[in-house]
Design a protein around this motif. Sequence first.
Motif, PDB file in Angstrom:
ATOM      1  N   ASP A  82      30.842  47.271  41.961  1.00 37.25           N
ATOM      2  CA  ASP A  82      31.243  46.802  43.295  1.00 37.25           C
ATOM      3  C   ASP A  82      32.705  46.387  43.368  1.00 37.25           C
ATOM      4  O   ASP A  82      33.068  45.475  44.110  1.00 37.25           O
ATOM      5  N   ALA A  83      33.554  47.040  42.554  1.00 35.63           N
ATOM      6  CA  ALA A  83      34.994  46.741  42.528  1.00 35.63           C
ATOM      7  C   ALA A  83      35.257  45.243  42.373  1.00 35.63           C
ATOM      8  O   ALA A  83      36.172  44.687  42.952  1.00 35.63           O
ATOM      9  N   CYS A  84      34.412  44.599  41.593  1.00 31.96           N
ATOM     10  CA  CYS A  84      34.515  43.152  41.300  1.00 31.96           C
ATOM     11  C   CYS A  84      34.431  42.307  42.568  1.00 31.96           C
ATOM     12  O   CYS A  84      34.856  41.149  42.579  1.00 31.96           O
ATOM     13  N   ASN A  85      33.875  42.867  43.628  1.00 33.68           N
ATOM     14  CA  ASN A  85      33.675  42.157  44.887  1.00 33.68           C
ATOM     15  C   ASN A  85      34.935  41.510  45.440  1.00 33.68           C
ATOM     16  O   ASN A  85      34.874  40.497  46.150  1.00 33.68           O
ATOM     17  N   GLY A  86      36.085  42.036  45.057  1.00 39.49           N
ATOM     18  CA  GLY A  86      37.336  41.467  45.545  1.00 39.49           C
ATOM     19  C   GLY A  86      37.654  40.103  44.959  1.00 39.49           C
ATOM     20  O   GLY A  86      38.528  39.405  45.434  1.00 39.49           O
ATOM     21  N   ARG A  87      36.917  39.709  43.904  1.00 38.75           N
ATOM     22  CA  ARG A  87      37.103  38.382  43.302  1.00 38.75           C
ATOM     23  C   ARG A  87      37.521  38.475  41.841  1.00 38.75           C
ATOM     24  O   ARG A  87      37.257  37.567  41.060  1.00 38.75           O
ATOM     25  N   GLY A  88      38.140  39.567  41.485  1.00 42.33           N
ATOM     26  CA  GLY A  88      38.579  39.746  40.104  1.00 42.33           C
ATOM     27  C   GLY A  88      39.341  41.043  39.970  1.00 42.33           C
ATOM     28  O   GLY A  88      39.535  41.778  40.941  1.00 42.33           O
ATOM     29  N   ARG A  89      39.765  41.317  38.743  1.00 44.18           N
ATOM     30  CA  ARG A  89      40.506  42.545  38.464  1.00 44.18           C
ATOM     31  C   ARG A  89      39.693  43.418  37.521  1.00 44.18           C
ATOM     32  O   ARG A  89      39.121  42.931  36.550  1.00 44.18           O
ATOM     33  N   CYS A  90      39.677  44.697  37.788  1.00 43.51           N
ATOM     34  CA  CYS A  90      38.988  45.664  36.947  1.00 43.51           C
ATOM     35  C   CYS A  90      39.930  46.035  35.812  1.00 43.51           C
ATOM     36  O   CYS A  90      40.988  46.622  36.047  1.00 43.51           O
ATOM     37  N   GLN A  91      39.567  45.681  34.578  1.00 43.59           N
ATOM     38  CA  GLN A  91      40.471  45.897  33.458  1.00 43.59           C
ATOM     39  C   GLN A  91      39.753  46.580  32.300  1.00 43.59           C
ATOM     40  O   GLN A  91      38.543  46.477  32.147  1.00 43.59           O
ATOM     41  N   ASN A  92      40.539  47.281  31.470  1.00 40.24           N
ATOM     42  CA  ASN A  92      39.957  48.083  30.401  1.00 40.24           C
ATOM     43  C   ASN A  92      39.677  47.270  29.133  1.00 40.24           C
ATOM     44  O   ASN A  92      40.091  46.116  29.001  1.00 40.24           O
ATOM     45  N   MET A  93      38.966  47.898  28.209  1.00 42.15           N
ATOM     46  CA  MET A  93      38.579  47.239  26.954  1.00 42.15           C
ATOM     47  C   MET A  93      39.797  46.833  26.129  1.00 42.15           C
ATOM     48  O   MET A  93      39.766  45.820  25.451  1.00 42.15           O
ATOM     49  N   ARG A  94      40.858  47.612  26.179  1.00 43.55           N
ATOM     50  CA  ARG A  94      42.065  47.260  25.433  1.00 43.55           C
ATOM     51  C   ARG A  94      42.574  45.892  25.882  1.00 43.55           C
ATOM     52  O   ARG A  94      42.949  45.055  25.084  1.00 43.55           O
ATOM     53  N   TYR A  95      42.563  45.652  27.193  1.00 41.18           N
ATOM     54  CA  TYR A  95      42.997  44.359  27.715  1.00 41.18           C
ATOM     55  C   TYR A  95      42.078  43.247  27.213  1.00 41.18           C
ATOM     56  O   TYR A  95      42.539  42.213  26.723  1.00 41.18           O
ATOM     57  N   PHE A  96      40.769  43.419  27.340  1.00 41.60           N
ATOM     58  CA  PHE A  96      39.830  42.382  26.922  1.00 41.60           C
ATOM     59  C   PHE A  96      39.943  42.094  25.429  1.00 41.60           C
ATOM     60  O   PHE A  96      39.843  40.955  24.991  1.00 41.60           O
ATOM     61  N   ALA A  97      40.178  43.132  24.622  1.00 39.08           N
ATOM     62  CA  ALA A  97      40.342  42.936  23.182  1.00 39.08           C
ATOM     63  C   ALA A  97      41.586  42.107  22.878  1.00 39.08           C
ATOM     64  O   ALA A  97      41.611  41.343  21.918  1.00 39.08           O
ATOM     65  N   SER A  98      42.608  42.213  23.713  1.00 33.19           N
ATOM     66  CA  SER A  98      43.838  41.449  23.484  1.00 33.19           C
ATOM     67  C   SER A  98      43.633  39.959  23.709  1.00 33.19           C
ATOM     68  O   SER A  98      44.458  39.151  23.296  1.00 33.19           O
ATOM     69  N   LEU A  99      42.535  39.567  24.342  1.00 34.36           N
ATOM     70  CA  LEU A  99      42.258  38.155  24.608  1.00 34.36           C
ATOM     71  C   LEU A  99      41.594  37.448  23.435  1.00 34.36           C
ATOM     72  O   LEU A  99      41.391  36.243  23.482  1.00 34.36           O
ATOM     73  N   LYS A 100      41.249  38.183  22.394  1.00 31.23           N
ATOM     74  CA  LYS A 100      40.543  37.605  21.242  1.00 31.23           C
ATOM     75  C   LYS A 100      41.341  36.465  20.650  1.00 31.23           C
ATOM     76  O   LYS A 100      42.529  36.573  20.418  1.00 31.23           O
TER      77      LYS A 100
END
Length: 142
Positions: free
Chosen positions: A21-39
């Motif tokens: 649902d395109a994050c319902n306009g309450r967030g950003r759609c981001q790839n796994m590379r980005y999420f891995a950088s948050l470790k």
Amino acid sequence: MCVCEESRFEGAACERKSCPDACNGRGRCQNMRYFASLKDPGEGNVFTYESNWDANIMYGCNCDDGVFGPDCSLRYCPHGDDPLTDLVIHNPSNAESCLADGLMMPNDRSELQVNEQQQIECKADSGYLVLSFRNKHTERIP
């Protein structure tokens, strides 16, 4: 031309997992590379996630503050201490229950604060309901 499975994949060849649902306009759609950088490096090994097959293919919602869930559709409820309740009392006559900061624990455990939940039941034929707390308001609830 490819026809992607609705709301699950996108791209010219349906090669990317889309965000629900395109994050319902309450967030950003981001790839796994980005999420891995948050470790957090303090919680184990950090591996680079640049060339993994799904680094730029799998996407998920990075929700805004105050919302969560796979599609950012759930709201965190305000929480915290009710300033009108007491967790400790002053009782200088009982040294056994003294805390380090000089406050006293009540001898009767029923005097301790208890976290509570509110249940609301609304019966109506039409209209909507809006809940408010600490200047935060829900969306209209039918």
